[in-house]
Design a protein around this motif. Structure first.
Motif, PDB file in Angstrom:
ATOM      1  N   SER A  19      23.462  48.874  67.775  1.00  0.00           N
ATOM      2  CA  SER A  19      23.911  50.166  67.258  1.00  0.00           C
ATOM      3  C   SER A  19      22.716  50.984  66.805  1.00  0.00           C
ATOM      4  CB  SER A  19      24.869  49.978  66.090  1.00  0.00           C
ATOM      5  OG  SER A  19      24.175  49.472  64.954  1.00  0.00           O
ATOM      6  N   VAL A  20      22.883  52.304  66.853  1.00  0.00           N
ATOM      7  CA  VAL A  20      21.816  53.194  66.382  1.00  0.00           C
ATOM      8  C   VAL A  20      21.498  52.888  64.922  1.00  0.00           C
ATOM      9  CG1 VAL A  20      21.258  55.598  65.835  1.00  0.00           C
ATOM     10  CG2 VAL A  20      22.343  55.033  68.018  1.00  0.00           C
ATOM     11  N   ARG A  21      22.536  52.645  64.125  1.00  0.00           N
ATOM     12  CA  ARG A  21      22.348  52.358  62.696  1.00  0.00           C
ATOM     13  C   ARG A  21      21.509  51.100  62.500  1.00  0.00           C
ATOM     14  NH1 ARG A  21      25.146  53.409  57.945  1.00  0.00           N
ATOM     15  NH2 ARG A  21      23.955  52.518  56.219  1.00  0.00           N
ATOM     16  N   ALA A  22      21.794  50.047  63.284  1.00  0.00           N
ATOM     17  CA  ALA A  22      21.050  48.793  63.145  1.00  0.00           C
ATOM     18  C   ALA A  22      19.580  48.989  63.492  1.00  0.00           C
ATOM     19  CB  ALA A  22      21.662  47.722  64.029  1.00  0.00           C
ATOM     20  N   ILE A  23      19.321  49.791  64.534  1.00  0.00           N
ATOM     21  CA  ILE A  23      17.933  50.042  64.944  1.00  0.00           C
ATOM     22  C   ILE A  23      17.217  50.873  63.884  1.00  0.00           C
ATOM     23  CG2 ILE A  23      16.454  51.127  66.681  1.00  0.00           C
ATOM     24  CD1 ILE A  23      18.713  50.533  68.726  1.00  0.00           C
ATOM     25  N   GLN A  24      17.899  51.900  63.375  1.00  0.00           N
ATOM     26  CA  GLN A  24      17.295  52.738  62.338  1.00  0.00           C
ATOM     27  C   GLN A  24      16.991  51.924  61.077  1.00  0.00           C
ATOM     28  OE1 GLN A  24      20.332  55.759  62.087  1.00  0.00           O
ATOM     29  NE2 GLN A  24      19.193  57.193  63.388  1.00  0.00           N
ATOM     30  N   ASP A  25      17.903  51.044  60.703  1.00  0.00           N
ATOM     31  CA  ASP A  25      17.680  50.186  59.530  1.00  0.00           C
ATOM     32  C   ASP A  25      16.447  49.310  59.734  1.00  0.00           C
ATOM     33  OD1 ASP A  25      19.845  51.223  58.225  1.00  0.00           O
ATOM     34  OD2 ASP A  25      21.194  49.555  58.676  1.00  0.00           O
ATOM     35  N   ALA A  26      16.326  48.742  60.942  1.00  0.00           N
ATOM     36  CA  ALA A  26      15.172  47.879  61.235  1.00  0.00           C
ATOM     37  C   ALA A  26      13.886  48.677  61.174  1.00  0.00           C
ATOM     38  CB  ALA A  26      15.337  47.231  62.607  1.00  0.00           C
ATOM     39  N   CYS A  27      13.933  49.913  61.654  1.00  0.00           N
ATOM     40  CA  CYS A  27      12.748  50.769  61.609  1.00  0.00           C
ATOM     41  C   CYS A  27      12.319  51.019  60.163  1.00  0.00           C
ATOM     42  CB  CYS A  27      13.027  52.097  62.303  1.00  0.00           C
ATOM     43  SG  CYS A  27      13.231  51.982  64.099  1.00  0.00           S
ATOM     44  N   ARG A  28      13.293  51.335  59.321  1.00  0.00           N
ATOM     45  CA  ARG A  28      12.982  51.597  57.913  1.00  0.00           C
ATOM     46  C   ARG A  28      12.453  50.340  57.215  1.00  0.00           C
ATOM     47  NH1 ARG A  28      17.957  54.477  58.550  1.00  0.00           N
ATOM     48  NH2 ARG A  28      17.601  56.736  58.535  1.00  0.00           N
ATOM     49  N   MET A  29      13.097  49.194  57.518  1.00  0.00           N
ATOM     50  CA  MET A  29      12.663  47.946  56.878  1.00  0.00           C
ATOM     51  C   MET A  29      11.255  47.546  57.300  1.00  0.00           C
ATOM     52  SD  MET A  29      16.130  45.591  56.707  1.00  0.00           S
ATOM     53  CE  MET A  29      16.660  45.884  58.396  1.00  0.00           C
ATOM     54  N   SER A  30      10.841  47.979  58.485  1.00  0.00           N
ATOM     55  CA  SER A  30       9.487  47.655  58.962  1.00  0.00           C
ATOM     56  C   SER A  30       8.457  48.643  58.437  1.00  0.00           C
ATOM     57  CB  SER A  30       9.456  47.672  60.497  1.00  0.00           C
ATOM     58  OG  SER A  30       9.515  49.009  60.982  1.00  0.00           O
ATOM     59  N   GLY A  31       8.948  49.683  57.744  1.00  0.00           N
ATOM     60  CA  GLY A  31       8.034  50.734  57.306  1.00  0.00           C
ATOM     61  C   GLY A  31       7.637  51.621  58.469  1.00  0.00           C
ATOM     62  N   PHE A  32       8.546  51.708  59.463  1.00  0.00           N
ATOM     63  CA  PHE A  32       8.313  52.490  60.680  1.00  0.00           C
ATOM     64  C   PHE A  32       7.053  52.026  61.420  1.00  0.00           C
ATOM     65  CE2 PHE A  32      10.647  55.183  57.682  1.00  0.00           C
ATOM     66  CZ  PHE A  32      11.777  55.456  58.434  1.00  0.00           C
ATOM     67  N   LYS A  33       6.903  50.720  61.520  1.00  0.00           N
ATOM     68  CA  LYS A  33       5.726  50.147  62.172  1.00  0.00           C
ATOM     69  C   LYS A  33       6.059  49.407  63.476  1.00  0.00           C
ATOM     70  CE  LYS A  33       3.037  49.721  57.922  1.00  0.00           C
ATOM     71  NZ  LYS A  33       2.345  48.812  56.971  1.00  0.00           N
ATOM     72  N   ILE A  34       7.277  49.604  63.992  1.00  0.00           N
ATOM     73  CA  ILE A  34       7.591  49.040  65.307  1.00  0.00           C
ATOM     74  C   ILE A  34       6.920  49.949  66.334  1.00  0.00           C
ATOM     75  CG2 ILE A  34       9.414  48.427  66.937  1.00  0.00           C
ATOM     76  CD1 ILE A  34      11.252  47.927  64.575  1.00  0.00           C
ATOM     77  N   GLU A  35       5.871  49.467  66.951  1.00  0.00           N
ATOM     78  CA  GLU A  35       4.964  50.316  67.725  1.00  0.00           C
ATOM     79  C   GLU A  35       5.597  50.970  68.946  1.00  0.00           C
ATOM     80  OE1 GLU A  35       1.610  47.946  68.682  1.00  0.00           O
ATOM     81  OE2 GLU A  35       0.899  47.789  66.607  1.00  0.00           O
ATOM     82  N   ASP A  36       6.601  50.341  69.528  1.00  0.00           N
ATOM     83  CA  ASP A  36       7.130  50.837  70.804  1.00  0.00           C
ATOM     84  C   ASP A  36       8.278  51.815  70.647  1.00  0.00           C
ATOM     85  OD1 ASP A  36       5.484  49.259  72.742  1.00  0.00           O
ATOM     86  OD2 ASP A  36       6.342  47.601  71.587  1.00  0.00           O
ATOM     87  N   ILE A  37       8.568  52.262  69.431  1.00  0.00           N
ATOM     88  CA  ILE A  37       9.619  53.244  69.195  1.00  0.00           C
ATOM     89  C   ILE A  37       8.999  54.598  68.889  1.00  0.00           C
ATOM     90  CG2 ILE A  37      11.480  53.932  67.646  1.00  0.00           C
ATOM     91  CD1 ILE A  37      12.304  51.059  67.430  1.00  0.00           C
ATOM     92  N   ASP A  38       9.510  55.626  69.512  1.00  0.00           N
ATOM     93  CA  ASP A  38       9.035  56.994  69.298  1.00  0.00           C
ATOM     94  C   ASP A  38       9.783  57.592  68.109  1.00  0.00           C
ATOM     95  OD1 ASP A  38       8.287  59.605  69.353  1.00  0.00           O
ATOM     96  OD2 ASP A  38       8.514  59.868  71.518  1.00  0.00           O
ATOM     97  N   TYR A  39       9.173  57.513  66.935  1.00  0.00           N
ATOM     98  CA  TYR A  39       9.837  57.983  65.725  1.00  0.00           C
ATOM     99  C   TYR A  39       9.952  59.516  65.687  1.00  0.00           C
ATOM    100  CZ  TYR A  39       9.003  53.233  64.152  1.00  0.00           C
ATOM    101  OH  TYR A  39       8.994  51.861  64.046  1.00  0.00           O
ATOM    102  N   ALA A  40       8.948  60.203  66.214  1.00  0.00           N
ATOM    103  CA  ALA A  40       8.973  61.659  66.195  1.00  0.00           C
ATOM    104  C   ALA A  40      10.139  62.191  67.022  1.00  0.00           C
ATOM    105  CB  ALA A  40       7.656  62.208  66.745  1.00  0.00           C
ATOM    106  N   GLU A  41      10.404  61.566  68.129  1.00  0.00           N
ATOM    107  CA  GLU A  41      11.493  61.972  69.009  1.00  0.00           C
ATOM    108  C   GLU A  41      12.857  61.871  68.331  1.00  0.00           C
ATOM    109  OE1 GLU A  41      13.162  63.549  72.452  1.00  0.00           O
ATOM    110  OE2 GLU A  41      11.038  63.334  71.927  1.00  0.00           O
ATOM    111  N   ASP A  42      12.980  60.848  67.470  1.00  0.00           N
ATOM    112  CA  ASP A  42      14.263  60.607  66.815  1.00  0.00           C
ATOM    113  C   ASP A  42      14.335  61.236  65.424  1.00  0.00           C
ATOM    114  OD1 ASP A  42      15.942  58.820  68.560  1.00  0.00           O
ATOM    115  OD2 ASP A  42      14.063  57.691  68.552  1.00  0.00           O
TER     116      ASP A  42
END
Length: 249
Positions: free
Chosen positions: A224-247
């Motif tokens: 789910s989008v929510r699960a991915i967003q939560d993981a991004c926040r929990m990582s401190g937005f350090k998952i390198e292969d995700i385009d945070y600016a786009e989202d």
């Protein structure tokens, strides 16, 4: 009653009995406690291993110093040297401090704390090696001791004080161990969730030869989008292969 629930209850009863007996229990007592569950020898051995892991001796008292790391031994020696400067009280003095403490004498309560500081060390060593440093165990025990001493006025007899103080020290240390274990379990869940999203993002990014958006990752993986967003926040937005600016995260 469910067999698993009965097993857990029996194990807790065995731990309490061992605690009352100075952190030791006989093999016969363990076998008798679990006799109605029909455990195999292998399952009983797992119980014995569990008890030993929690510093409970089977048929004999374990030497708590065996479970201390070199760092903890050094800390302990420094701490012992520090409290060695405190006055040494006789059994008669401790009893007098207890009686006065029960009457609300604050000075006597402070003397009572000093008298039982070494007991905190002895109790802390029983819980060493269970995920919490000896220093933290002693610190928690000292706080519990101070609180317990302020509550001795609720006792009927001075002879009850030592047992009450010891119990509050032990309860405080056990609660700290449980709290740390729970936090570690939660941290592992967070790490597992972040790693799962990171792995899927890496795989998809490799296929697309660029960073991926949250929506793309959700569409391709079923997360789910929510699960991915939560993981991004929990990582401190350090998952390198995700385009945070786009989202716009």
């Amino acid at each position: 009653m469910n067999k698993e629930v009965l097993f857990a209850q029996t194990l807790e009863q065995v731990r309490k009995l061992a605690k009352e007996q100075g952190n030791t229990i006989s093999e016969e007592q363990v076998r008798e406690a679990f006799s109605t569950l029909g455990l195999s020898d292998e399952q009983l051995q797992m119980v014995f291993d569990y008890l030993l892991k929690h510093k409970i001796g089977i048929g004999q008292v374990l030497d708590p110093d065996e479970f201390l790391s070199d760092e903890e031994k050094n800390y302990l020696q420094d701490y012992l040297d520090e409290i060695a400067a405190l006055p040494q009280y006789t059994a008669g003095q401790v009893e007098a401090f207890t009686i006065s403490s029960m009457a609300g004498d604050l000075d006597a309560q402070q003397r009572l704390v000093e008298a039982y500081l070494k007991d905190v060390i002895d109790v802390a060593k029983l819980y060493a090696g269970q995920g919490v440093s000896l220093e933290d165990l002693i610190g928690e025990g000292n706080v519990a001791l101070a609180v317990a001493v302020s509550m001795v006025g609720s006792l009927e007899k001075p002879s009850e004080a030592q047992g009450m103080l010891a119990k509050m020290m032990m309860d405080a240390m056990e609660n700290l161990i449980d709290e740390v274990a729970l936090n570690e379990k939660q941290d592992k869940k967070v790490a597992d969730k972040v790693n799962d999203v990171a792995d899927k993002a890496r795989e998809l990014a490799g296929e697309m030869h660029r960073k991926v958006t949250v929506r793309e990752l959700a569409d391709e993986t079923g997360l789910s989008v929510r699960a991915i967003q939560d993981a991004c926040r929990m990582s401190g937005f350090k998952i390198e292969d995700i385009d945070y600016a786009e989202d716009n995260l």
